[in-house]
Design an enzyme around this catalytic site. Structure first.
Site, PDB file in Angstrom:
ATOM      1  N   GLY A 134      76.957  76.424 -33.045  1.00 47.82           N
ATOM      2  CA  GLY A 134      77.631  76.014 -31.696  1.00 47.82           C
ATOM      3  C   GLY A 134      77.014  76.854 -30.275  1.00 47.82           C
ATOM      4  O   GLY A 134      76.602  77.501 -29.984  1.00 47.82           O
ATOM      5  N   GLY A 169      77.670  74.607 -27.426  1.00 50.55           N
ATOM      6  CA  GLY A 169      78.318  74.338 -26.483  1.00 50.55           C
ATOM      7  C   GLY A 169      78.027  75.282 -25.096  1.00 50.55           C
ATOM      8  O   GLY A 169      77.195  76.224 -24.768  1.00 50.55           O
ATOM      9  N   LEU A 170      78.865  74.997 -24.288  1.00 51.51           N
ATOM     10  CA  LEU A 170      78.943  76.542 -22.818  1.00 51.51           C
ATOM     11  C   LEU A 170      79.116  77.765 -23.224  1.00 51.51           C
ATOM     12  O   LEU A 170      78.055  78.476 -23.245  1.00 51.51           O
ATOM     13  CB  LEU A 170      80.244  75.937 -21.569  1.00 51.51           C
ATOM     14  CG  LEU A 170      79.698  74.565 -21.088  1.00 51.51           C
ATOM     15  CD1 LEU A 170      81.203  74.927 -19.732  1.00 51.51           C
ATOM     16  CD2 LEU A 170      78.291  75.008 -20.375  1.00 51.51           C
ATOM     17  N   HIS A 207      98.314  67.514 -22.000  1.00 48.53           N
ATOM     18  CA  HIS A 207      97.892  67.541 -20.315  1.00 48.53           C
ATOM     19  C   HIS A 207      98.153  65.894 -20.686  1.00 48.53           C
ATOM     20  O   HIS A 207      99.281  64.899 -21.051  1.00 48.53           O
ATOM     21  CB  HIS A 207      96.226  66.917 -20.780  1.00 48.53           C
ATOM     22  CG  HIS A 207      95.470  66.821 -19.212  1.00 48.53           C
ATOM     23  ND1 HIS A 207      96.145  65.978 -18.038  1.00 48.53           N
ATOM     24  CD2 HIS A 207      94.397  68.124 -18.737  1.00 48.53           C
ATOM     25  CE1 HIS A 207      95.607  66.296 -17.122  1.00 48.53           C
ATOM     26  NE2 HIS A 207      94.716  67.467 -17.232  1.00 48.53           N
ATOM     27  N   ARG A 240     101.544  71.423 -15.429  1.00 52.66           N
ATOM     28  CA  ARG A 240     101.087  70.054 -16.934  1.00 52.66           C
ATOM     29  C   ARG A 240     102.308  69.683 -17.680  1.00 52.66           C
ATOM     30  O   ARG A 240     102.475  69.296 -18.508  1.00 52.66           O
ATOM     31  CB  ARG A 240      99.483  70.609 -17.659  1.00 52.66           C
ATOM     32  CG  ARG A 240      98.416  70.274 -16.459  1.00 52.66           C
ATOM     33  CD  ARG A 240      97.528  71.089 -17.469  1.00 52.66           C
ATOM     34  NE  ARG A 240      95.733  70.867 -16.651  1.00 52.66           N
ATOM     35  CZ  ARG A 240      94.662  71.462 -16.473  1.00 52.66           C
ATOM     36  NH1 ARG A 240      94.619  71.693 -18.195  1.00 52.66           N
ATOM     37  NH2 ARG A 240      93.855  70.309 -16.520  1.00 52.66           N
ATOM     38  N   HIS A 272      94.890  68.750 -25.712  1.00 50.52           N
ATOM     39  CA  HIS A 272      93.579  68.379 -24.424  1.00 50.52           C
ATOM     40  C   HIS A 272      93.014  69.333 -25.229  1.00 50.52           C
ATOM     41  O   HIS A 272      91.685  69.761 -24.486  1.00 50.52           O
ATOM     42  CB  HIS A 272      94.139  68.539 -23.225  1.00 50.52           C
ATOM     43  CG  HIS A 272      93.258  69.285 -21.907  1.00 50.52           C
ATOM     44  ND1 HIS A 272      92.341  68.105 -22.234  1.00 50.52           N
ATOM     45  CD2 HIS A 272      93.221  69.182 -20.747  1.00 50.52           C
ATOM     46  CE1 HIS A 272      91.410  68.550 -21.243  1.00 50.52           C
ATOM     47  NE2 HIS A 272      92.114  69.262 -20.615  1.00 50.52           N
TER      48      HIS A 272
HETATM   49  C1  LIG Z   1      88.257  65.859 -21.858  1.00 49.71           C
HETATM   50  C2  LIG Z   1      88.507  67.278 -20.781  1.00 49.71           C
HETATM   51  C3  LIG Z   1      87.808  67.700 -19.773  1.00 49.71           C
HETATM   52  C4  LIG Z   1      88.150  68.959 -20.182  1.00 49.71           C
HETATM   53  N1  LIG Z   1      87.533  69.828 -18.599  1.00 49.71           N
HETATM   54  C5  LIG Z   1      87.741  71.138 -17.943  1.00 49.71           C
HETATM   55  C6  LIG Z   1      87.521  71.248 -17.039  1.00 49.71           C
HETATM   56  O1  LIG Z   1      87.676  70.470 -16.012  1.00 49.71           O
HETATM   57  N2  LIG Z   1      87.773  72.721 -16.914  1.00 49.71           N
HETATM   58  C7  LIG Z   1      87.759  73.454 -17.311  1.00 49.71           C
HETATM   59  O2  LIG Z   1      87.495  74.576 -17.471  1.00 49.71           O
HETATM   60  N3  LIG Z   1      87.665  73.538 -19.431  1.00 49.71           N
HETATM   61  C8  LIG Z   1      87.630  71.816 -18.965  1.00 49.71           C
HETATM   62  N4  LIG Z   1      88.124  71.438 -20.709  1.00 49.71           N
HETATM   63  C9  LIG Z   1      88.371  72.414 -21.691  1.00 49.71           C
HETATM   64  C10 LIG Z   1      86.294  72.798 -21.556  1.00 49.71           C
HETATM   65  O3  LIG Z   1      86.146  72.143 -21.485  1.00 49.71           O
HETATM   66  C11 LIG Z   1      86.294  72.976 -22.828  1.00 49.71           C
HETATM   67  O4  LIG Z   1      87.554  74.313 -23.673  1.00 49.71           O
HETATM   68  C12 LIG Z   1      85.132  73.634 -23.203  1.00 49.71           C
HETATM   69  O5  LIG Z   1      83.664  72.940 -22.521  1.00 49.71           O
HETATM   70  C13 LIG Z   1      85.027  74.561 -24.680  1.00 49.71           C
HETATM   71  O6  LIG Z   1      83.691  75.100 -24.578  1.00 49.71           O
HETATM   72  P1  LIG Z   1      83.092  75.718 -26.174  1.00 49.71           P
HETATM   73  O7  LIG Z   1      81.205  76.143 -26.320  1.00 49.71           O
HETATM   74  O8  LIG Z   1      83.823  76.451 -26.679  1.00 49.71           O
HETATM   75  O9  LIG Z   1      82.769  74.842 -26.980  1.00 49.71           O
HETATM   76  P2  LIG Z   1      82.103  73.369 -27.348  1.00 49.71           P
HETATM   77  O10 LIG Z   1      81.629  72.771 -26.182  1.00 49.71           O
HETATM   78  O11 LIG Z   1      83.659  72.491 -27.927  1.00 49.71           O
HETATM   79  O12 LIG Z   1      80.834  73.980 -28.439  1.00 49.71           O
HETATM   80  C14 LIG Z   1      80.965  73.592 -29.815  1.00 49.71           C
HETATM   81  C15 LIG Z   1      79.999  73.594 -30.447  1.00 49.71           C
HETATM   82  O13 LIG Z   1      79.960  74.432 -31.825  1.00 49.71           O
HETATM   83  C16 LIG Z   1      79.274  73.429 -32.924  1.00 49.71           C
HETATM   84  N5  LIG Z   1      79.753  73.734 -33.879  1.00 49.71           N
HETATM   85  C17 LIG Z   1      81.269  73.562 -34.128  1.00 49.71           C
HETATM   86  N6  LIG Z   1      81.807  73.810 -35.046  1.00 49.71           N
HETATM   87  C18 LIG Z   1      80.653  73.961 -36.010  1.00 49.71           C
HETATM   88  C19 LIG Z   1      80.441  73.936 -37.597  1.00 49.71           C
HETATM   89  N7  LIG Z   1      80.981  73.539 -38.279  1.00 49.71           N
HETATM   90  N8  LIG Z   1      78.394  74.165 -37.119  1.00 49.71           N
HETATM   91  C20 LIG Z   1      77.774  74.053 -36.540  1.00 49.71           C
HETATM   92  N9  LIG Z   1      78.269  73.670 -35.186  1.00 49.71           N
HETATM   93  C21 LIG Z   1      79.808  73.813 -34.975  1.00 49.71           C
HETATM   94  C22 LIG Z   1      79.215  72.033 -31.522  1.00 49.71           C
HETATM   95  O14 LIG Z   1      78.295  71.027 -32.477  1.00 49.71           O
HETATM   96  C23 LIG Z   1      79.134  72.170 -30.327  1.00 49.71           C
HETATM   97  O15 LIG Z   1      77.944  72.360 -29.764  1.00 49.71           O
HETATM   98  C24 LIG Z   1      88.458  70.041 -20.753  1.00 49.71           C
HETATM   99  C25 LIG Z   1      87.999  69.725 -22.453  1.00 49.71           C
HETATM  100  C26 LIG Z   1      88.373  68.210 -22.250  1.00 49.71           C
HETATM  101  C27 LIG Z   1      88.874  67.544 -23.384  1.00 49.71           C
END
Ligand SMILES: Cc1cc2nc3c(=O)[nH]c(=O)nc-3n(C[C@H](O)[C@H](O)[C@H](O)COP(=O)(O)OP(=O)(O)OC[C@H]3O[C@@H](n4cnc5c(N)ncnc54)[C@H](O)[C@@H]3O)c2cc1C
Ligand code: FES
Lengths: 253, 637
Positions: free
Chosen positions: B40, B42-43, B266, B330, B401
């Site tokens: 993963g 993401g952030l 949400h 919310r 959400h």
């Molecule tokens: C519309 C929306 C608006 C939002 N706004 C806000 C906000 O304003 N402020 C706030 O704090 N939060 C907000 N959130 C929540 C926040 O965006 C998320 O909780 C956060 O970005 C999740 O980050 P993460 O790195 O944990 O996961 P993600 O960004 O979901 O990354 C997951 C990663 O894992 C990888 N992955 C997953 N499964 C596998 C697998 N089996 N094999 C290989 N790779 C895999 C994906 O490719 C990706 O790279 C919002 C959410 C939504 C839906």
């Protein structure tokens, strides 16, 4: 809700080496669907009929992730200005329309399947210099350096690039200059980024060329199709920094 | 299974310092001998992989996306919290900690939340140094806005695209390490299993999404940063490809899954417009500052909004919660919308919607002011619905959400499988039963930049690098299982599409484990889900082969896991006989319809241990102790 009957001509290609061709399908949609939902409907039909669905990429479906990429009726992301394919709604079309759907076409973006192409060169352009060299934990207080609001806003407008590749698909030279320059301009507008300006300009342009993207001949088709409406002023900024960097390296040789 | 939360000793403000001092260190020259797999980008995962690379570890980072920049984090709109107190409005680490614990309805671990508040300030510094173009004031300093559940301004933002800008910053840091050779980026690879050798995580199995190859990868430790499971509901605001597979596969291998029933709905999303609908779009919470929410007083009133006179409108939030009104939290706003729609008073096609009306504000402030405040959101709404919200009220409805539940982790972010870590939305640790706005981005980056890169050393220091190779029997076994599962999905060749099953599952979960849950409803779902799963394995149709790009196959594997995971969610919801945050059990409410916690019996984390396919999992409980915040009724009235 009024049904719309549409005829779609979609590029089908089984794999990177396979011969591709446009195939024609009929689908019934309605004006509330998004363009991708219309393709979902088609795909569900195809699966039920025992055929392979059309492969296309998408994820956020709200215009921010840059994953969706298709040329709709000859225009990357379709007819609406400032809109990604996933944000396009069927109310932009009417009953009886014929719609052509094709992948991005560029040597640097080889087709993987149907509408799916490989955009990895973009990551390599960023890796070549599209960053600030700061390690985690090495930062000073965020308010230590004030940044004029206008600069921060400008930086943001370049940083809004979603890396979709429409600029390349629209360019007759398949140049990725708008993508490359948007990143350069974003960092150039900020004091944190400016430190590495010349090195960045050189490295990114070299990588751009090495990936097989064409040269920019100032046609500005890229700006016209960019779903985030990134300005070509970024290209001028990059060119300027690049020229001065080239001169300097020559002088030191 | 033992749940040892490993909370450091000492007063809360010293715990993280104490832990950092106690952690075993890996000597800088040895770091490059250790390989860490980060799944993963993401952030959470992107920041962890970049930082581990900078520290000198060998990192392999995996994503199923074509680039790390596509992760779902990109879609976050509103902002990111940090206790900088740049506004001088009385914010502090303690206040952010307090607000987060209270917002989570007292179901989070104090020590973790305190650390999160502490490192929040470093995140902003780091991001600014990377060139994240946060919003600024005319004086050149960073701007802040307010968010729900807080009385101070501590939210940093970059227009409505904060997640995008933070992720781009993190992605650039990651690509810098790719160039430096410390991180190997493996895009378009989906992790389908964790490899556990003698009880410890030592690798993963992936499928290359382009070639279909099933591959083994060795790591001295494995980090899952694979996001949340909101798409178990089918319709949610999450990106289409978000799924539970990585976390669920870890659960099947022995990692406890904590609080799966804690999901966040949400209140302001664009309503469903038809059966073909594929996802839902969030409309920022900030709209509730100037919009008034209402429905007709009479059930079944089909008149256009403009034809319904004032006296026949019910501004139900203002009526029920006179002090917070349209700005109620919310969970409360979401449930209230559901109630009026259940009474037949919903608006728009299908009756699942309520009005968010700006007419009064436009009259009072003028259209230009409203345009300046919300122009981009109004435009986005119009793009999707074709309706002009300056003329007719917006229609909104609650949608799934965020998921607070996730893999159980100790204070060091390690799951119950030694060597396996979980960060970001994939873990359960910081938000309790309800997450406050702008706190998910903060948590993901706190975990990835500032916590995991240090705590993981404590484990690695005890390991001999490269001790096990991919030819170990455990790799072969896991690989064979992945192959068998893939082949099984391809060979059913039934009559129903994957999406049709996913939609049906999502509706079941939404109806029974959504905004309001009852014991009867949950029992009903627990009967129906296994039956649906059987039908899935008997009648799903996955065209094509496993030896090439096959998006239906990818979806089928994810939906198969949702089918099992949905059952776990319902079981957790049924077992938790209280209402807390996003988990509202209709049987447990106060006289005026508010959530009623039961601190005597449920002040704990429920962590589930897998016991076999279709078997009831074991529940383990981690008691939650509140030493710094007094347990109280969460009142926003
Ligand atoms: C519309 C929306 C608006 C939002 N706004 C806000 C906000 O304003 N402020 C706030 O704090 N939060 C907000 N959130 C929540 C926040 O965006 C998320 O909780 C956060 O970005 C999740 O980050 P993460 O790195 O944990 O996961 P993600 O960004 O979901 O990354 C997951 C990663 O894992 C990888 N992955 C997953 N499964 C596998 C697998 N089996 N094999 C290989 N790779 C895999 C994906 O490719 C990706 O790279 C919002 C959410 C939504 C839906
Ligand atoms: S799917 Fe994300 S921009 Fe289109």
């Amino acid at each position: 809700m009024q049904d719309m009957r549409l005829k779609l001509h979609i590029w089908r290609q089984a794999g990177p080496e396979a011969q591709g061709a446009l195939r024609t399908y009929e689908v019934t949609a309605n004006e509330h669907m998004s363009f991708l939902e219309m393709l979902d409907v088609l795909n569900q039909d195809l699966i039920e009929k025992g055929e392979e669905p059309v492969a296309f990429e998408h994820d956020c479906r709200e215009g921010i992730c840059g994953t969706c990429n298709m040329v709709i009726d000859g225009r990357p992301h379709g007819p609406q200005k400032g809109t990604t394919a996933c944000q396009l709604h069927m109310r932009a079309f009417k009953d009886g329309d014929e719609i052509h759907v094709e992948p991005w076409r560029a040597t640097a973006f080889p087709i993987i399947k149907d509408l799916v192409v490989d955009r990895a060169p973009f990551d390599r352009i960023i890796a070549s210099g599209g960053f600030v060299s700061v390690n985690t934990g090495a930062a000073q207080d965020a308010n230590e350096i004030p940044v004029p609001k206008a600069d921060a806003d400008d930086a943001f407008s370049y940083a809004a690039c979603i890396g979709c590749g429409a600029c390349v698909a629209a360019c007759k030279n398949a140049s990725a200059m708008l993508f490359t320059a948007a990143k350069f301009a974003h960092l150039e507008k900020l004091p944190q980024g400016r430190v590495e300006s010349e090195r960045r300009a050189l490295a990114m342009v070299e990588q751009h060329d090495a990936e097989g993207f064409g040269a920019c001949t100032n046609q500005y088709e890229c700006e016209a199709v960019c779903p985030k409406e990134i300005s070509v002023t970024s290209i001028a900024m990059l060119n300027k920094a690049y020229r001065s960097a080239v001169l300097k390296t020559r002088e030191t040789v | 299974m033992q749940l040892d939360s490993k909370i450091p000793s000492g007063p809360i403000e010293k715990k993280w310092d104490n832990r950092r001092f106690e952690l075993k260190l890996v000597n800088p020259a040895n770091k490059r001998k250790y390989k860490v797999l980060v799944v993963g980008t993401g952030l959470a995962g992107g920041s962890a992989a970049a930082t581990l690379g900078e520290l000198g570890y060998q990192v392999e980072a995996f994503t199923f996306h074509d680039s790390p920049r596509r992760a779902h984090s990109i879609a976050a709109q509103g902002g990111i919290n940090a206790a900088k107190n740049y506004k001088g409005d009385g914010d502090s680490v303690f206040r952010l900690f307090y607000d987060t614990v209270k917002g989570g309805d007292f179901r989070a671990r104090e020590a973790n939340v305190y650390r999160l508040a502490q490192v929040s300030v470093n995140i902003i510094d780091q991001c600014v140094a990377q060139g994240v173009p946060f919003a600024r004031e005319y004086g050149g300093y960073l701007d802040n806005r307010s968010f729900g559940g807080a009385q101070v301004s501590r939210t940093f933002y970059a227009r409505g695209q904060t997640g995008q800008q933070l992720l781009i910053g993190c992605y650039q840091a990651l690509e810098r390490q790719v160039k430096a050779g410390t991180v190997k980026m493996r895009t378009r690879k989906e992790m389908l299993d964790v490899v556990v050798v003698d009880g410890e995580a030592k690798g993963i199995i992936t499928r290359d999404l382009v070639t279909g190859q099933i591959e083994r990868h060795y790591g001295d430790a494995v980090v899952l940063a694979t996001g949340g499971y909101g798409n178990v509901f089918y319709l949610s605001t999450n990106a289409m490809n978000c799924n539970v597979t990585a976390a669920f596969r870890a659960y099947r291998r022995g990692a406890a899954f904590a609080n799966p029933c804690y999901t966040q709905i949400h209140p302001t999303c664009i309503p469903v417009s038809g059966d073909y609908q594929s996802k839902l779009t969030l409309m920022s919470e900030s709209l509730r500052n100037d919009g008034r929410i209402w429905v007709p007083k009479k059930a079944g009133d089909k008149r256009a909004a403009s034809d319904i006179p004032e006296s026949e409108r019910d501004y139900y939030l203002e009526r029920k919660y006179p002090s917070f009104g349209n700005l109620s939290p919310r969970d409360i706003a979401s449930r209230a919308a559901k109630e009026v729609c259940d009474e037949g008073r919903g608006v728009g096609p299908g009756g699942l919607g309520v009005y968010l009306d700006f007419a009064d504000s436009i009259r009072r402030l003028g259209e230009d002011t409203i345009r300046a405040r919300y122009g981009n959101l109004f435009q986005m709404y119009e793009k999707i619905t074709g309706e002009n919200p300056y003329r007719v009220p917006m229609r909104i409805y609650p949608a799934v959400h965020y998921t607070m539940g996730g893999l159980w982790v100790d204070y060091n972010l390690m799951t119950t499988i030694p060597g396996l870590y979980a960060i970001g939305e994939a873990n359960f640790s910081d938000h309790g039963a309800n997450r406050l706005g702008a706190s998910a981005l903060m948590q993901g980056l706190a975990d990835g930049y500032f916590v995991l890169p240090y705590t993981i050393g404590d484990y690695l220091a005890t390991q001999k690098p490269g001790a096990v190779g991919v030819d170990h029997a455990a790799f072969a076994e896991a690989e064979n299982e992945v192959r068998a599962r893939t082949e099984r999905l391809l060979s059913v060749n039934g009559s129903r599409t994957v999406d049709s099953f996913h939609r049906e599952l999502g509706k079941l979960i939404w109806d029974h484990c959504g905004m309001a849950r009852t014991a009867d409803g949950l029992r009903d779902a627990l009967q129906k889900i296994p039956a649906l799963r059987e039908e899935f394995y008997g009648d799903v149709r996955v065209p094509g082969s496993g030896a090439a790009l096959n998006q239906e196959l990818e979806k089928a594997g994810r939906v198969a896991d949702f089918m099992e995971f949905g059952e776990l969610m319902c079981l957790d919801a049924l077992t938790r006989e209280e209402s807390a945050g996003g988990h509202f059990r209709s049987e447990h409410q106060t006289e005026d319809g508010e959530a009623q916690r039961d601190d005597e019996n449920y002040c704990h984390v429920a962590a589930w241990e897998y016991t076999g396919y279709g078997q009831k999992p074991n529940e383990h409980r981690e008691p939650l102790v509140f030493e710094n915040v007094k347990l109280a009724v969460r009142s926003y009235k």
